[in-house]
Design a protein around this motif. Structure first.
Motif, PDB file in Angstrom:
ATOM      1  N   GLN A   1       3.127  11.254   6.524  1.00 24.24           N
ATOM      2  CA  GLN A   1       2.509  11.027   5.215  1.00 24.24           C
ATOM      3  C   GLN A   1       1.962   9.610   5.113  1.00 24.24           C
ATOM      4  O   GLN A   1       0.846   9.389   4.620  1.00 24.24           O
ATOM      5  N   ARG A   2       2.733   8.637   5.593  1.00 20.53           N
ATOM      6  CA  ARG A   2       2.280   7.240   5.541  1.00 20.53           C
ATOM      7  C   ARG A   2       1.078   7.017   6.453  1.00 20.53           C
ATOM      8  O   ARG A   2       0.150   6.267   6.105  1.00 20.53           O
ATOM      9  N   LEU A   3       1.082   7.642   7.621  1.00 18.77           N
ATOM     10  CA  LEU A   3      -0.063   7.501   8.524  1.00 18.77           C
ATOM     11  C   LEU A   3      -1.314   8.131   7.915  1.00 18.77           C
ATOM     12  O   LEU A   3      -2.418   7.582   8.040  1.00 18.77           O
ATOM     13  N   ASN A   4      -1.160   9.269   7.259  1.00 16.99           N
ATOM     14  CA  ASN A   4      -2.303   9.919   6.602  1.00 16.99           C
ATOM     15  C   ASN A   4      -2.919   9.009   5.548  1.00 16.99           C
ATOM     16  O   ASN A   4      -4.144   8.915   5.418  1.00 16.99           O
ATOM     17  N   TRP A   5      -2.073   8.358   4.766  1.00 14.78           N
ATOM     18  CA  TRP A   5      -2.556   7.470   3.708  1.00 14.78           C
ATOM     19  C   TRP A   5      -3.254   6.226   4.267  1.00 14.78           C
ATOM     20  O   TRP A   5      -4.026   5.575   3.561  1.00 14.78           O
ATOM     21  N   ALA A   6      -2.945   5.889   5.523  1.00 10.04           N
ATOM     22  CA  ALA A   6      -3.450   4.637   6.105  1.00 10.04           C
ATOM     23  C   ALA A   6      -4.715   4.829   6.933  1.00 10.04           C
ATOM     24  O   ALA A   6      -5.088   3.955   7.715  1.00 10.04           O
ATOM     25  N   GLN A   7      -5.391   5.950   6.755  1.00 11.50           N
ATOM     26  CA  GLN A   7      -6.598   6.218   7.542  1.00 11.50           C
ATOM     27  C   GLN A   7      -7.663   5.142   7.310  1.00 11.50           C
ATOM     28  O   GLN A   7      -8.411   4.782   8.210  1.00 11.50           O
ATOM     29  N   THR A   8      -7.701   4.627   6.073  1.00 20.20           N
ATOM     30  CA  THR A   8      -8.735   3.656   5.692  1.00 20.20           C
ATOM     31  C   THR A   8      -8.083   2.432   5.068  1.00 20.20           C
ATOM     32  O   THR A   8      -7.084   2.551   4.346  1.00 20.20           O
ATOM     33  N   ASN A   9      -8.610   1.251   5.336  1.00 19.60           N
ATOM     34  CA  ASN A   9      -8.187   0.028   4.664  1.00 19.60           C
ATOM     35  C   ASN A   9      -9.078  -0.201   3.447  1.00 19.60           C
ATOM     36  O   ASN A   9     -10.301  -0.049   3.527  1.00 19.60           O
ATOM     37  N   VAL A  10      -8.453  -0.548   2.317  1.00 20.92           N
ATOM     38  CA  VAL A  10      -9.214  -0.767   1.083  1.00 20.92           C
ATOM     39  C   VAL A  10      -8.820  -2.102   0.470  1.00 20.92           C
ATOM     40  O   VAL A  10      -7.816  -2.712   0.852  1.00 20.92           O
ATOM     41  N   ALA A  11      -9.596  -2.546  -0.514  1.00 23.57           N
ATOM     42  CA  ALA A  11      -9.339  -3.822  -1.172  1.00 23.57           C
ATOM     43  C   ALA A  11      -8.190  -3.702  -2.158  1.00 23.57           C
ATOM     44  O   ALA A  11      -8.020  -2.673  -2.819  1.00 23.57           O
TER      45      ALA A  11
END
Length: 432
Positions: A199-209
């Motif tokens: 779940q954490r890896l899925n959420w980390a697909q993109t870096n955001v501000a």
């Protein structure tokens, strides 16, 4: 247990002129299984034994410790010599009690631990084959016994299972490490651990501000433990006695949000405990009920000085330490809602899952660098935030609790769910 040594120590202590004595002994057998870079690295078996003798000679306490075999006479002489350096004190020992406590937990073979470890790693890498997993799975068997010259003889054996796994994901110059684990009795659940990592890896697909303002913050059950460390300190009877706790004069008054009820339970989870290190049976104790302060926790000496009896919370930080107020478990009564439901309800804010740094002890002030966190916009996780700091005061944050989740989990000896607090300050760089 090496029962002969314990009884010899009491006998020799009295013959040598001590008025009272107690012997505390702990034996442990650990079977860790280590994985490195997705593969089984090694299996170990570690055994240790420690014995602590505390006696009172001419009213003065003397404490000495031995690891492994030792002559009773040698330990007694050393303790008597050390007692002469201390001031006289009132002897406070638990009286005659020989309750038989059942063994807790189940011993698991190293082969089973290896299977669980391989299965967890396979579940993660089936989805993210580029991830590198490290971790350990462990079975710990610990036996504790406490005897004294007042007739106390208390002992039990506790078997716990634990695992810890980290998944490292390198994408160019971007490095991500996600970690999680479990502590249980009887069985670990590879599917649950793997799903939390995925779940954490899925959420980390993109870096955001990350935003630079005051904003609601969701602490996952893993990260919420940082908040409860300060609460535990504020409830410590010794700090209350010293006037260091901000709640010293707040008994019966509201100290946190009415959504919060905090307690200990000697029968709950893998951190259950039948008696403390003074031989006092542990007990159910509610610290905070619906936000209102109900109790502090004390050892025997602290309780007497506060004018209340011990709460069964006298524990030794180490074998060579005297009992002091401590906790065996710390439970927060859950609210309701899963983690995805809390995210949707927060609508706009930050998720803190892993952090660098923590609270500033009893003061409650904190400033943490987010090691693993996420941005939430319109009730959805939009990506991972980096180089972001969150700061505030824990006492204030717990009064401004927006939502308490129902996704409770053990993080060390703290049983907590995810929660959302308002009014924390976020400072971040533009990482989109």
């Amino acid at each position: 247990m090496t029962n002969d040594l314990m009884e010899q120590l009491l006998e020799v202590a009295i013959k040598s002129g001590a008025t009272e004595a107690e012997v505390y002994q702990s034996r442990s057998l650990s079977k860790p299984v280590f994985f490195e870079a997705n593969r089984l690295k090694q299996l170990e078996s570690n055994q240790s034994e420690g014995t602590a003798l505390r006696l009172w000679y001419e009213g003065r306490p003397g404490l000495t410790v031995a690891n492994g075999p030792v002559e009773a006479q040698t330990m007694v002489e050393r303790a008597i010599a050390l007692s002469k350096l201390n001031q006289p004190e009132i002897v406070e020992l638990t009286g005659n009690s020989q309750v038989v406590y059942p063994d807790l937990g189940e011993n698991i073979s190293s082969e089973t631990l290896v299977e669980w470890g391989k299965h967890t790693i396979a579940l993660i890498r089936d989805v993210y084959p580029d991830v590198i997993c490290n971790g350990d799975w462990e079975c710990d068997v610990e036996t504790t016994r406490l005897v004294n010259t007042q007739g106390l003889d208390a002992h039990y054996t506790d078997t716990t299972l634990s695992c810890y796994i980290s998944a490292e994901w390198v994408r160019g110059d971007d490095f991500l490490s996600v970690a999680d684990g479990q502590t249980e009795r009887g069985k670990l659940n590879p599917e649950t651990v793997a799903q939390q990592i995925l779940q954490r890896l899925n959420w980390a697909q993109t870096n955001v501000a990350a935003p630079n303002n005051r904003i609601p913050v969701l602490f996952t059950s893993k990260a919420a433990d940082m908040l409860w460390g300060t609460v535990q300190a504020a409830l410590n009877g010794k700090l209350v006695l010293e006037g260091a706790s901000p709640w010293a004069e707040r008994m019966g008054k509201q100290v946190v949000s009415p959504l919060l009820t905090v307690y200990q339970d000697p029968l709950a989870g893998p951190y259950s405990c039948p008696f403390d290190d003074e031989g006092t049976p542990t007990d159910n104790l509610t610290f905070i009920q619906d936000g209102i302060l109900q109790n502090f926790y004390c050892d025997r000496t602290t309780g007497n000085r506060l004018g209340i009896k011990t709460t069964g919370n006298g524990f030794r930080p180490s074998l060579s330490s005297y009992p002091t107020p401590g906790l065996f478990n710390f439970l927060i009564q859950p609210g309701n809602g899963s983690l995805p439901e809390l995210i949707e309800e927060m609508h706009n804010g930050l998720i803190v899952d892993q952090m660098l740094g923590g609270g500033n002890g009893i003061s409650g002030d904190f400033s943490i660098n987010i090691d693993l966190g996420y941005r939430v916009e319109n009730g959805q996780v939009t990506g991972r935030i980096k180089d972001t700091m969150v700061s505030g005061n824990i006492y204030t944050a717990l009064k401004q609790l927006i939502k308490l989740g129902g996704d409770t989990d053990w993080n060390g000896s703290c049983y907590t769910s995810s929660l959302i607090v308002d009014g924390l300050s976020s400072t971040g760089k533009n990482n989109s």
